[in-house]
Scaffold this motif. Structure first.
Motif, PDB file in Angstrom:
ATOM      1  N   ARG A   1     -31.190-102.849 -21.410  1.00 55.26           N
ATOM      2  CA  ARG A   1     -31.590-101.577 -22.025  1.00 55.26           C
ATOM      3  C   ARG A   1     -32.843-100.994 -21.361  1.00 55.26           C
ATOM      4  N   ALA A   2     -33.209-101.505 -20.192  1.00 54.77           N
ATOM      5  CA  ALA A   2     -34.498-101.160 -19.571  1.00 54.77           C
ATOM      6  C   ALA A   2     -34.705 -99.664 -19.405  1.00 54.77           C
ATOM      7  N   HIS A   3     -33.655 -98.914 -19.139  1.00 57.93           N
ATOM      8  CA  HIS A   3     -33.808 -97.480 -18.902  1.00 57.93           C
ATOM      9  C   HIS A   3     -33.410 -96.656 -20.133  1.00 57.93           C
ATOM     10  N   ARG A   4     -33.392 -97.316 -21.256  1.00 58.79           N
ATOM     11  CA  ARG A   4     -33.140 -96.634 -22.528  1.00 58.79           C
ATOM     12  C   ARG A   4     -34.449 -96.606 -23.314  1.00 58.79           C
ATOM     13  N   PRO A   5     -34.491 -95.958 -24.487  1.00 57.56           N
ATOM     14  CA  PRO A   5     -35.769 -95.801 -25.210  1.00 57.56           C
ATOM     15  C   PRO A   5     -36.401 -97.127 -25.621  1.00 57.56           C
ATOM     16  N   PHE A   6     -37.728 -97.156 -25.555  1.00 54.10           N
ATOM     17  CA  PHE A   6     -38.522 -98.237 -26.137  1.00 54.10           C
ATOM     18  C   PHE A   6     -39.441 -97.587 -27.158  1.00 54.10           C
ATOM     19  N   ILE A   7     -39.239 -97.883 -28.435  1.00 58.01           N
ATOM     20  CA  ILE A   7     -39.992 -97.248 -29.510  1.00 58.01           C
ATOM     21  C   ILE A   7     -40.806 -98.306 -30.246  1.00 58.01           C
ATOM     22  N   ALA A   8     -42.122 -98.137 -30.252  1.00 61.33           N
ATOM     23  CA  ALA A   8     -43.017 -99.079 -30.923  1.00 61.33           C
ATOM     24  C   ALA A   8     -43.515 -98.481 -32.233  1.00 61.33           C
ATOM     25  N   VAL A   9     -43.463 -99.271 -33.297  1.00 60.70           N
ATOM     26  CA  VAL A   9     -43.945 -98.845 -34.612  1.00 60.70           C
ATOM     27  C   VAL A   9     -44.983 -99.853 -35.094  1.00 60.70           C
ATOM     28  N   ASN A  10     -46.205 -99.386 -35.332  1.00 58.18           N
ATOM     29  CA  ASN A  10     -47.263-100.262 -35.850  1.00 58.18           C
ATOM     30  C   ASN A  10     -47.176-100.269 -37.372  1.00 58.18           C
ATOM     31  N   CYS A  11     -46.651-101.347 -37.933  1.00 61.60           N
ATOM     32  CA  CYS A  11     -46.451-101.427 -39.381  1.00 61.60           C
ATOM     33  C   CYS A  11     -47.773-101.507 -40.141  1.00 61.60           C
ATOM     34  N   ALA A  12     -48.860-101.847 -39.449  1.00 60.78           N
ATOM     35  CA  ALA A  12     -50.162-101.973 -40.099  1.00 60.78           C
ATOM     36  C   ALA A  12     -50.930-100.658 -40.103  1.00 60.78           C
ATOM     37  N   ALA A  13     -50.496 -99.696 -39.291  1.00 58.29           N
ATOM     38  CA  ALA A  13     -51.286 -98.476 -39.104  1.00 58.29           C
ATOM     39  C   ALA A  13     -50.894 -97.356 -40.053  1.00 58.29           C
ATOM     40  N   LEU A  14     -49.753 -97.507 -40.749  1.00 60.83           N
ATOM     41  CA  LEU A  14     -49.266 -96.415 -41.597  1.00 60.83           C
ATOM     42  C   LEU A  14     -49.179 -96.851 -43.051  1.00 60.83           C
TER      43      LEU A  14
END
Length: 469
Positions: free
Chosen positions: A196-209
């Motif tokens: 999946r290297a050329h597909r989206p990488f989405i990071a969500v910080n569960c501690a920041a929201l």
């Protein structure tokens, strides 16, 4: 098929790079930097010019700006991929958002650079794209945003070798480690080594929201789902469709959201808030935590069924104090990166300073080392970094994990506290008060940045009041 399309099928030239930017000074600087790396390079003033040059020049790599007259960078990506799908493309922009990055990856971009960036960073991105997945050294990898894992520690190299193997699978990965050890960087390493290297990488910080906002961020909502929902919002899981989603600091998620997350992992479909029908998602999940999750399960703070869903392939990133071979390597790297970022000459790192760095506790791990070297570069000026420019070993060993803020700026006049404060405000000014970009540049989390700014406000308030009393 027209002549243009036929000529492109003849194959790209592996040593040719095309730079597309409507700003002459930026285009010239990038061309010169790429030329110094040994590549043949051409420049295009906009998207239409770029398409003509792709036909004749046939570069293997196109580096394009986002906002240009006549054709945007995203439209250019689509056109190039339609005509020459083998061409590698990097999008660069000063107007970076998660949505823009996702669109760029969907349209076929291989990487995404946020302006301003250093020429050193650009060189690493180009090298990584050129070498692909066949890098000789498992100790170095450029992630989606161009940041590299640098190590010469034998244990860390073995870990990366193991990770290379699991990256090719679809297995869910749980990354354990103290704050600042580089868990997110390792997650990006896994993504870039996966199918999946050329597909989206989405990071969500569960501690920041906050919990309410986190639910909407993860799952999205329909228009009118709640007060203030003026339009439909696509959640992070949908944005990560066909790619990878990183759930950073998953232990911070409340039990109610954990139940909804479990359903997503089981069913591979998302229910938007206020939605009627579930939305199918094809995703690879990576989670990180700085806590021991099974102990959280024992304490009733984390669902046991979700723990087993996430703990398919657990990885533990060792703290910096257990990787002494990496301290000097990373210190020199951060010294160079800081000098470029701050527009100053790179100071030398004395052997005495290196020896001093080895005595520190590094409770904040790699992130702390990066910040220490940033301050040292500014303190050393045009000279050499000496132990006097670094934290005192005894203070470092004795300092609490979360030291109390100083009473007033006067109490710490001329100290590293002031230098840190100045650095944070300079960075915020440079990125036009975008806290997300500032936190990335500083190598700290959004939460840490917010806490620092709150500390500065609380410290300055008594002075402000006394001046007007």
């Amino acid at each position: 098929m027209n002549d243009r399309e036929t000529s492109i099928e003849g194959g790209e030239h592996s040593e040719r790079i095309l730079i597309v930017d409507d700003e002459p000074s930026m285009r010239t600087a990038l061309m010169e930097s790429v030329r110094r790396l040994g590549y043949e390079v051409q420049g295009a003033i906009d998207g239409a010019d770029a398409l003509e040059r792709v036909t004749r020049f046939r570069p293997w790599l196109v580096i394009t700006d986002l906002k240009m007259p006549r054709m945007t960078g995203l439209d250019l990506i689509k056109d190039i991929k339609a005509r020459a799908p083998q061409t590698v493309i990097v999008l660069m922009t000063a107007y970076g958002t998660v949505e823009t990055a996702v669109d760029a990856m969907k349209f076929g971009a291989s990487d995404y650079l946020l302006k301003p960036f250093s020429m050193d960073l650009l060189e690493r991105v180009i090298a990584n794209l050129k070498e692909g997945r066949d890098l000789d050294s498992p100790g170095t990898s450029t992630a989606v945003e161009g940041r590299a894992i640098l190590t010469q520690d034998p244990g860390m190299i073995r870990l990366l070798s193991t990770v290379e193997g699991v990256a090719a699978s679809q297995a869910t990965v749980l990354i354990n480690g103290e704050s600042g050890t580089g868990k997110e960087l390792l997650a990006r390493f896994i993504h870039t080594r996966s199918p999946r290297a050329h597909r989206p990488f989405i990071a969500v910080n569960c501690a920041a929201l906050p919990d309410g906002l986190l639910e909407s961020e993860l799952f999205g909502h329909e228009r009118g789902a709640f007060t203030g929902a003026m339009m439909k919002k696509i959640g992070k899981f949908e944005m990560a469709h066909t790619g990878t989603i990183l759930l950073d600091e998953i232990s911070e998620m409340n039990l109610s959201l954990q139940a909804k997350l479990l359903r997503v992992l089981q069913e591979r479909e998302v229910d938007r808030i206020g939605g009627r029908d579930p939305v199918a998602v094809n995703i690879r999940v990576i989670a990180t935590t700085n806590r021991t999750l099974y102990r959280e399960v024992e304490q009733g703070r984390f669902r046991e069924d979700l723990y087993y869903r996430l703990n398919v392939f657990p990885i533990t990133v060792p703290p910096l104090r257990e990787r002494p071979a990496d301290i000097a390597l990373l210190a020199r790297h951060f010294t160079g990166a800081s000098a470029v970022r701050n527009g100053v000459a790179q100071p030398a790192l004395s052997e005495a300073a290196v020896a001093h760095l080895q005595t520190l506790a590094w409770k904040g791990n790699v992130r702390e080392l990066e910040n220490v070297m940033e301050r040292a570069v500014l303190l050393a000026g045009q000279g050499t970094i000496l132990p006097m420019h670094l934290p005192d070993a005894r203070q470092d060993q004795a300092a609490p994990a979360n030291p109390a803020p100083a009473a007033t700026p006067a109490a710490v006049n001329g100290s590293l506290w002031e230098m840190e404060r100045e650095l944070i405000f300079k960075t915020l000014s440079r990125v036009k008060d975008n806290r997300t970009h500032a936190a990335k540049e500083l190598g700290i989390s959004i939460r840490t940045l917010r806490n620092k700014l709150r500390e500065y406000r609380e410290t300055e308030l008594p002075l402000t009041m006394s001046e007007h009393s």
